[in-house]
Design a protein around this motif. Structure first.
Motif, PDB file in Angstrom:
ATOM      1  N   TYR A 282       0.841  -1.209   0.000  1.00 42.09           N
ATOM      2  CA  TYR A 282       0.000   0.000   0.000  1.00 42.09           C
ATOM      3  C   TYR A 282       0.876   1.260   0.000  1.00 42.09           C
ATOM      4  N   GLU A 283       1.885   1.226   0.899  1.00 41.81           N
ATOM      5  CA  GLU A 283       2.748   2.407   1.013  1.00 41.81           C
ATOM      6  C   GLU A 283       3.612   2.579  -0.237  1.00 41.81           C
ATOM      7  N   GLY A 284       4.042   1.452  -0.810  1.00 44.94           N
ATOM      8  CA  GLY A 284       4.830   1.508  -2.048  1.00 44.94           C
ATOM      9  C   GLY A 284       4.021   2.153  -3.156  1.00 44.94           C
ATOM     10  N   TYR A 285       2.752   1.815  -3.213  1.00 46.83           N
ATOM     11  CA  TYR A 285       1.876   2.399  -4.237  1.00 46.83           C
ATOM     12  C   TYR A 285       1.710   3.905  -4.015  1.00 46.83           C
ATOM     13  N   LEU A 286       1.530   4.277  -2.723  1.00 48.09           N
ATOM     14  CA  LEU A 286       1.394   5.711  -2.401  1.00 48.09           C
ATOM     15  C   LEU A 286       2.647   6.483  -2.822  1.00 48.09           C
ATOM     16  N   ARG A 287       3.806   5.868  -2.528  1.00 44.17           N
ATOM     17  CA  ARG A 287       5.078   6.556  -2.728  1.00 44.17           C
ATOM     18  C   ARG A 287       5.518   6.546  -4.193  1.00 44.17           C
ATOM     19  N   ASP A 288       5.489   5.329  -4.810  1.00 43.28           N
ATOM     20  CA  ASP A 288       6.094   5.190  -6.150  1.00 43.28           C
ATOM     21  C   ASP A 288       5.061   4.917  -7.238  1.00 43.28           C
ATOM     22  N   GLY A 289       3.808   4.783  -6.857  1.00 50.20           N
ATOM     23  CA  GLY A 289       2.781   4.423  -7.840  1.00 50.20           C
ATOM     24  C   GLY A 289       2.886   2.956  -8.235  1.00 50.20           C
ATOM     25  N   ARG A 290       3.538   2.157  -7.384  1.00 43.24           N
ATOM     26  CA  ARG A 290       3.778   0.762  -7.754  1.00 43.24           C
ATOM     27  C   ARG A 290       3.986  -0.075  -6.491  1.00 43.24           C
ATOM     28  N   ALA A 291       3.246  -1.183  -6.369  1.00 48.93           N
ATOM     29  CA  ALA A 291       3.409  -2.058  -5.210  1.00 48.93           C
ATOM     30  C   ALA A 291       4.614  -2.970  -5.426  1.00 48.93           C
ATOM     31  N   PRO A 292       5.462  -3.159  -4.395  1.00 43.50           N
ATOM     32  CA  PRO A 292       6.677  -3.958  -4.611  1.00 43.50           C
ATOM     33  C   PRO A 292       6.441  -5.458  -4.726  1.00 43.50           C
ATOM     34  N   VAL A 293       5.323  -5.961  -4.158  1.00 46.65           N
ATOM     35  CA  VAL A 293       5.150  -7.419  -4.109  1.00 46.65           C
ATOM     36  C   VAL A 293       3.951  -7.846  -4.947  1.00 46.65           C
ATOM     37  N   MET A 294       4.202  -8.639  -5.978  1.00 45.25           N
ATOM     38  CA  MET A 294       3.094  -9.225  -6.748  1.00 45.25           C
ATOM     39  C   MET A 294       2.797 -10.587  -6.115  1.00 45.25           C
ATOM     40  N   ILE A 295       1.544 -10.776  -5.683  1.00 45.03           N
ATOM     41  CA  ILE A 295       1.199 -11.986  -4.928  1.00 45.03           C
ATOM     42  C   ILE A 295       0.557 -12.991  -5.881  1.00 45.03           C
ATOM     43  N   LEU A 296       1.198 -14.150  -6.018  1.00 47.03           N
ATOM     44  CA  LEU A 296       0.805 -15.110  -7.057  1.00 47.03           C
ATOM     45  C   LEU A 296       0.540 -16.492  -6.447  1.00 47.03           C
ATOM     46  N   PRO A 297      -0.605 -16.685  -5.789  1.00 46.73           N
ATOM     47  CA  PRO A 297      -0.908 -18.009  -5.246  1.00 46.73           C
ATOM     48  C   PRO A 297      -1.387 -18.953  -6.349  1.00 46.73           C
ATOM     49  N   GLY A 298      -1.536 -20.233  -6.020  1.00 40.42           N
ATOM     50  CA  GLY A 298      -2.062 -21.205  -6.978  1.00 40.42           C
ATOM     51  C   GLY A 298      -1.100 -21.462  -8.129  1.00 40.42           C
ATOM     52  N   ARG A 299       0.217 -21.348  -7.894  1.00 39.65           N
ATOM     53  CA  ARG A 299       1.220 -21.613  -8.930  1.00 39.65           C
ATOM     54  C   ARG A 299       2.130 -22.747  -8.461  1.00 39.65           C
ATOM     55  N   ASP A 300       2.259 -23.766  -9.314  1.00 38.47           N
ATOM     56  CA  ASP A 300       3.125 -24.898  -9.005  1.00 38.47           C
ATOM     57  C   ASP A 300       4.311 -24.853  -9.971  1.00 38.47           C
ATOM     58  N   VAL A 301       5.506 -24.707  -9.439  1.00 36.14           N
ATOM     59  CA  VAL A 301       6.685 -24.632 -10.320  1.00 36.14           C
ATOM     60  C   VAL A 301       6.968 -26.028 -10.868  1.00 36.14           C
ATOM     61  N   VAL A 302       6.928 -26.169 -12.178  1.00 34.58           N
ATOM     62  CA  VAL A 302       7.093 -27.504 -12.775  1.00 34.58           C
ATOM     63  C   VAL A 302       8.371 -27.620 -13.616  1.00 34.58           C
ATOM     64  N   ARG A 303       8.992 -26.503 -13.935  1.00 32.82           N
ATOM     65  CA  ARG A 303      10.224 -26.550 -14.715  1.00 32.82           C
ATOM     66  C   ARG A 303      11.058 -25.320 -14.374  1.00 32.82           C
ATOM     67  N   ALA A 304      12.360 -25.485 -14.395  1.00 32.91           N
ATOM     68  CA  ALA A 304      13.234 -24.345 -14.084  1.00 32.91           C
ATOM     69  C   ALA A 304      14.489 -24.417 -14.944  1.00 32.91           C
ATOM     70  N   GLY A 305      14.997 -23.268 -15.321  1.00 26.73           N
ATOM     71  CA  GLY A 305      16.249 -23.232 -16.082  1.00 26.73           C
ATOM     72  C   GLY A 305      16.971 -21.919 -15.810  1.00 26.73           C
ATOM     73  N   ALA A 306      18.283 -21.900 -16.058  1.00 25.63           N
ATOM     74  CA  ALA A 306      19.059 -20.667 -15.841  1.00 25.63           C
ATOM     75  C   ALA A 306      19.990 -20.456 -17.027  1.00 25.63           C
ATOM     76  N   ARG A 307      20.035 -19.208 -17.483  1.00 31.93           N
ATOM     77  CA  ARG A 307      20.903 -18.879 -18.624  1.00 31.93           C
ATOM     78  C   ARG A 307      21.292 -17.406 -18.556  1.00 31.93           C
ATOM     79  N   ASP A 308      22.542 -17.134 -18.773  1.00 30.21           N
ATOM     80  CA  ASP A 308      23.056 -15.757 -18.826  1.00 30.21           C
ATOM     81  C   ASP A 308      22.597 -14.927 -17.623  1.00 30.21           C
TER      82      ASP A 308
END
Ligand SMILES: Cc1cc2nc3c(=O)[nH]c(=O)nc-3n(C[C@H](O)[C@H](O)[C@H](O)COP(=O)(O)OP(=O)(O)OC[C@H]3O[C@@H](n4cnc5c(N)ncnc54)[C@H](O)[C@@H]3O)c2cc1C
Length: 426
Positions: A282-308
């Protein structure tokens, strides 16, 4: 020239592996009752309770009255109250008016209790337990002790999503390594960070990032919502000895179902932690017009990779479909599972297993095995399905210790009273 025989390891009536709160509670209650006390073999080099997860703002989720001893022996010298008095902090502590004590204070209390006991042998990982008329505890350089009975208080270790390679991925860290990672890499707080895991540890990782000024955090987890811990009176009824007795006598399938249904009484997020995250947004939105935390429930990580220097996570959505998230840093807070028992192959063969391949935990926390009547093996913090959700928690530590001691001593050294139960569960 006379040859010197290697010194034989000391023999004990009972020995404990692990010096976490579970075995410290047993050692404290058994101090004057067990012949020779309870020696504990601990792999850490010194006192440490969940190092890396003691952030400045983290709080115990359990009342400090539920310390190592008080529920069954409030006069025991190793109570939390005595710790406060002996360290001269009682007045400052009362004046600080904590609703929930700092986790770091609980860790200090455990360290104090261990040093008062003087029976913890640090830096001694037990790699294997063998049996030949007595238990033999084998460390890195060979046998370190023998014992008639054993208590395994090995705790848990972090669980990692099965889609991650066993050696991990660059840019992916366990929550307990987050502080150390950020301390060693000042650039880590810039850009996007993903936290995986909707429990207390995940929520604390999110807050820790927010407090360090990270402005783009994605918090995702399998649960349909990141629910608060249920700390209400009916929920706390599950954390009573009377309920544990009732629970242990239920059929297997009912116990499984109950543990699933009651999980938020144990594994939910503290309300204060959730409030802080929502206020930061809430305060992030007041200050910067943007909330710092996007809350994403109901997600199951099924694959992962790393590059560059970029980690990509592919997620299956509970609502249907899938999606992809990228970040330069991913923090895993994806649960914990009981540490494996370091039994030799010969000993493991003598242990009775349930349908899931786990040792069967009896009412007194001993496991069933061939020579159990003469040589007991007790397990602490492995009875989630046999004794209910209080078992992996701190709530009933002294009660479990008292039950174990009554069996070890073959007499009712402790009486566990739990009167005035107003709920009829059956
Ligand atoms: C961050 C965090 C916070 C928690 N907060 C709460 C809370 O507020 N309230 C609550 O009720 N519960 C809480 N829990 C859950 C639980 O109560 C704790 O995990 C508790 O520490 C469990 O105690 P334990 O003694 O069984 O295991 P641990 O504390 O994990 O101790 C086990 C010990 O055994 C040692 N060990 C393991 N294997 C070997 C070996 N082979 N040889 C020698 N030593 C070995 C380990 O080094 C460790 O020191 C929390 C858990 C976590 C992760």
């Amino acid at each position: 020239m006379p040859t010197t025989e290697p010194a034989r390891p000391a023999h004990h009536f009972v020995a404990g592996i692990g010096a976490g709160p579970a075995n410290l509670s047993l050692a404290a209650l058994g101090e004057d009752l067990l012949p020779g006390g309870l020696p504990l073999f601990e792999r850490q080099p010194g006192p440490a309770w969940h190092p890396g997860l003691l952030g400045a703002h983290s709080r115990l989720q359990t009342s400090w009255v539920k310390d190592l001893v008080t529920l069954v022996d409030p006069r025991n010298r190793l109570s939390f109250l005595n710790y406060l008095v002996q360290t001269g902090r009682i007045y400052a502590f009362l004046n600080a008016q904590f609703d929930a004590i700092p986790r770091v204070e609980y860790a200090r209390y455990l360290g104090w209790a261990a040093s008062e006991l003087g029976t913890v042998r640090y830096g001694t990982a037990i790699h294997e337990i063998r049996f030949a008329d007595r238990f033999e505890l084998v460390g890195a350089d060979g046998p370190v002790a023998t014992a008639e009975h054993l208590v395994l208080g090995l705790g848990t270790h972090p669980e990692v999503p099965p889609c991650l390679p066993p050696g991990g991925l660059p840019g992916v860290v366990l929550a307990e390594r987050l502080d150390a990672t950020l301390a060693g890499d000042s650039g880590a707080t810039g850009g996007q960070v993903i936290v995986v895991g909707g429990g207390q540890t995940g929520a604390e990782a999110v807050l820790s990032l927010v407090r360090r000024g990270v402005r783009d955090i994605r918090w995702l987890g399998r649960r349909h919502w990141f629910a608060p811990l249920d700390d209400s009176p009916p929920a706390n009824d599950f954390y009573r000895p009377a309920y544990q007795r009732f629970f242990h006598n239920l059929p297997d399938d009912v116990r499984h179902a109950y543990v699933g249904a009651q999980v938020l009484t144990s594994d939910g997020v503290s309300l204060e932690t959730l409030q802080e995250i929502y206020r930061a947004n809430y305060e992030g939105y007041l200050r910067d017009g943007r909330a710092p935390v996007m809350i994403l429930p109901g997600r199951d990580v099924v694959r992962a990779g790393a590059r560059d220097g970029v980690v990509t996570l592919w997620c299956r959505r509970a609502s249907g479909g899938s999606e992809r998230h990228t970040a330069h840093l991913v923090v895993l807070a994806t649960g914990r599972r009981p540490a494996p028992l370091p039994l030799s192959a010969g000993l493991a063969e003598l242990v009775e297993l349930d349908g899931a391949g786990d040792p069967i935990v009896d009412h007194d926390y001993s496991i069933r095995w061939k020579h159990a009547p003469r040589h007991r093996i007790f397990v602490q913090n492995r009875g989630r399905l046999s004794h209910g959700l209080a078992d992996p928690n701190l709530s009933l530590l002294p009660v479990r210790s008292a039950i174990i001691l009554n069996t070890l001593l073959d007499r009712p050294a402790f009486t566990i009273r739990d009167e005035q139960v107003y709920t009829m569960w059956a």
